[in-house]
Design an enzyme around this catalytic site. Structure first.
Site, PDB file in Angstrom:
ATOM      1  CG  ASP A 139       1.005  17.170  10.251  1.00  0.00           C
ATOM      2  OD1 ASP A 139       0.481  16.625   9.272  1.00  0.00           O
ATOM      3  OD2 ASP A 139       1.381  18.351  10.237  1.00  0.00           O
ATOM      4  CE1 TYR A 183      -6.574  16.600   3.738  1.00  0.00           C
ATOM      5  CE2 TYR A 183      -6.379  17.171   6.067  1.00  0.00           C
ATOM      6  CZ  TYR A 183      -5.875  17.195   4.774  1.00  0.00           C
ATOM      7  OH  TYR A 183      -4.691  17.824   4.511  1.00  0.00           O
TER       8      TYR A 183
END
Length: 442
Positions: free
Chosen positions: A170, A265
């Site tokens: 997600d 990330y």
């Protein structure tokens, strides 16, 4: 219209009440006849299940509810298994984060040594549950968002190649929600995107509105100044949590290559020194979750059980809950909706390993997912991805063969680890911490 039976695997998760609320809010497009919970931790699941039973009874009393720790009972007569397991729970996640940080290496649950450790624990758990599904409900689909998704996806590709499992994440959806807010849109679904990468390791290449207008210039202008922080006034707010800092750091990732918008990330791979410097080695993200979400959700569930009625305002409906219902609906109704999913490359990225598990837009239908062609990717992104996908493949090699050296190589190759010496030190400590969870390594 068909009604479906759904099993939430990892029923004791703090995400379960929000998922149940989301399922109940979407009955017009995804009607249900049964909601089941399955967990191998009966005490944890019992607290969550009591609250979920009350919620379902109040909102949709015609839906059957069952919580079980028996695989046959849980997996029999289901259409979808929505998997959210955490092997080792928060106690092991805390070690995943804190052991690498002792060596001034990124401590994060899905990236670097922590993600590798978690992956070595998760593979067996996912395979076990996948086998239960295929034994007791062979026509069902498993929608898996257990982390680390990249390693789990590679393992299931190799070890259960014909299984009906779709691995999802997600995080891109979370960032697209931020983008929509930045742009003043009502929903991320007002955007059409092109994206390529690996899980937690990707880039948006194009973003348009439904009229075909290019939204990238406006988004890039904002991200260059504030990252993905939506409200400019909060950009320098020191009281915000660790996610706030992560959204801010996107500004520096974009500066490295402003052709595409990055997944946040990437900071763990491109700014490792920054991440370690700004990490509290004694109080990591796990501690934040245990002191926040973990306590809040279990307190809320106990209150629902004590009062005997539902309190909607006590629970958040998370992005992954919305996303997973979209995916289930796409399969059930053969919608061919376009979604970002993890899939075997097979040429979707033309100049990349065809066996790599990549994250790209896919069309969803009753027979599964169909990746869309993203063309060739630039050398910078390709080089980063080749290094990271090799880490993921080596981890799965190590799990299958029980090879100490393969896992040492995986840690050494991770961009978050500075040398083979440090990789070995971390690995030896992780082996000790993960006794009983990992296959024995030789």
């Amino acid at each position: 219209m068909n009604k479906y039976s759904v099993l939430i695997v990892g029923g004791g998760s703090t995400y379960t009440p929000g998922m149940v609320l989301m399922l109940l809010s979407q009955l017009d497009r995804f009607p249900l006849r049964k909601i089941k919970l399955y967990d191998n931790d009966p005490e944890r699941q019992e607290v969550i299940a009591r609250a979920c039973e009350i919620i379902i009874h109040e909102k949709a009393p015609d839906i059957e509810f069952l919580a079980s720790t028996n695989p046959e009972e849980a997996y029999t007569d289901i259409d979808f298994a929505m998997a959210q397991i955490r092997v080792g729970k928060y106690a092991m996640r805390e070690l995943d984060e804190k052991i690498p940080l002792k060596y001034d290496v990124v401590g994060q649950e899905t990236c670097g040594p922590g993600g590798i450790a978690y992956g070595m624990r998760s593979i067996g758990g996912i395979l076990e549950n996948l086998d239960y599904m295929e034994k007791y409900s062979p026509n069902a689909w498993m929608l898996n968002y257990s982390n680390p998704a990249a390693i789990v996806a590679e393992a299931t590709r190799r070890l259960r190649p014909n299984s009906k499992i779709i691995n999802i994440c997600d995080m891109p959806i979370e960032l697209e929600n931020h983008m929509a807010t930045i742009l003043g849109l009502k929903s991320r679904k007002e955007m059409d995107v092109r994206y390529f990468g690996l899980n937690h390791f990707g880039w948006w290449t194009e973003i348009y509105d439904k009229a075909g207008n290019d939204l990238m210039p406006r988004l890039k202008e904002h991200v260059r100044k504030y990252g993905y922080v939506e409200d400019e006034s909060l950009y320098t707010d020191p009281k915000r949590d660790s996610w706030h800092a992560t959204y801010q750091k996107a500004r520096d990732i974009l500066e490295l290559d402003d052709a595409y918008l990055p997944n946040t990330y990437l900071k763990y791979y491109l700014f490792q020194d920054y991440v370690v410097k700004h990490s509290d080695k004694n109080y990591t993200r796990t501690n934040e979750v245990m002191d926040g979400r973990e306590k809040d959700v279990f307190t809320a569930c106990r209150k629902v059980a004590e009062d005997g009625h539902c309190h909607d305002d006590l629970f958040d409906v998370d992005n992954h809950a919305t996303f997973i219902v979209d995916l289930a609906t796409g399969i059930a109704n053969n919608t061919h909706e376009r979604m970002l999913l993890i899939t075997e490359n097979k040429g979707a990225i033309a100049n990349f390993d065809p066996t790599a598990m990549v994250e790209v837009p896919c069309l969803v239908g009753k027979n599964g997912i169909e990746p869309l062609a993203m063309g060739e990717i630039p050398q910078f992104q390709k080089g980063l991805m080749e290094q990271q996908v090799s880490v993921e493949k080596l981890v799965v090699d190590a799990w299958i063969t029980g090879s100490y050296h393969k896992l040492w190589q995986a840690l050494t190759l991770s961009k978050t680890v500075p040398s083979a010496t440090v990789a070995k030190q971390i690995l030896d400590e992780l082996i000790e911490a993960n006794k009983g969870y990992w296959p024995e390594l030789k």
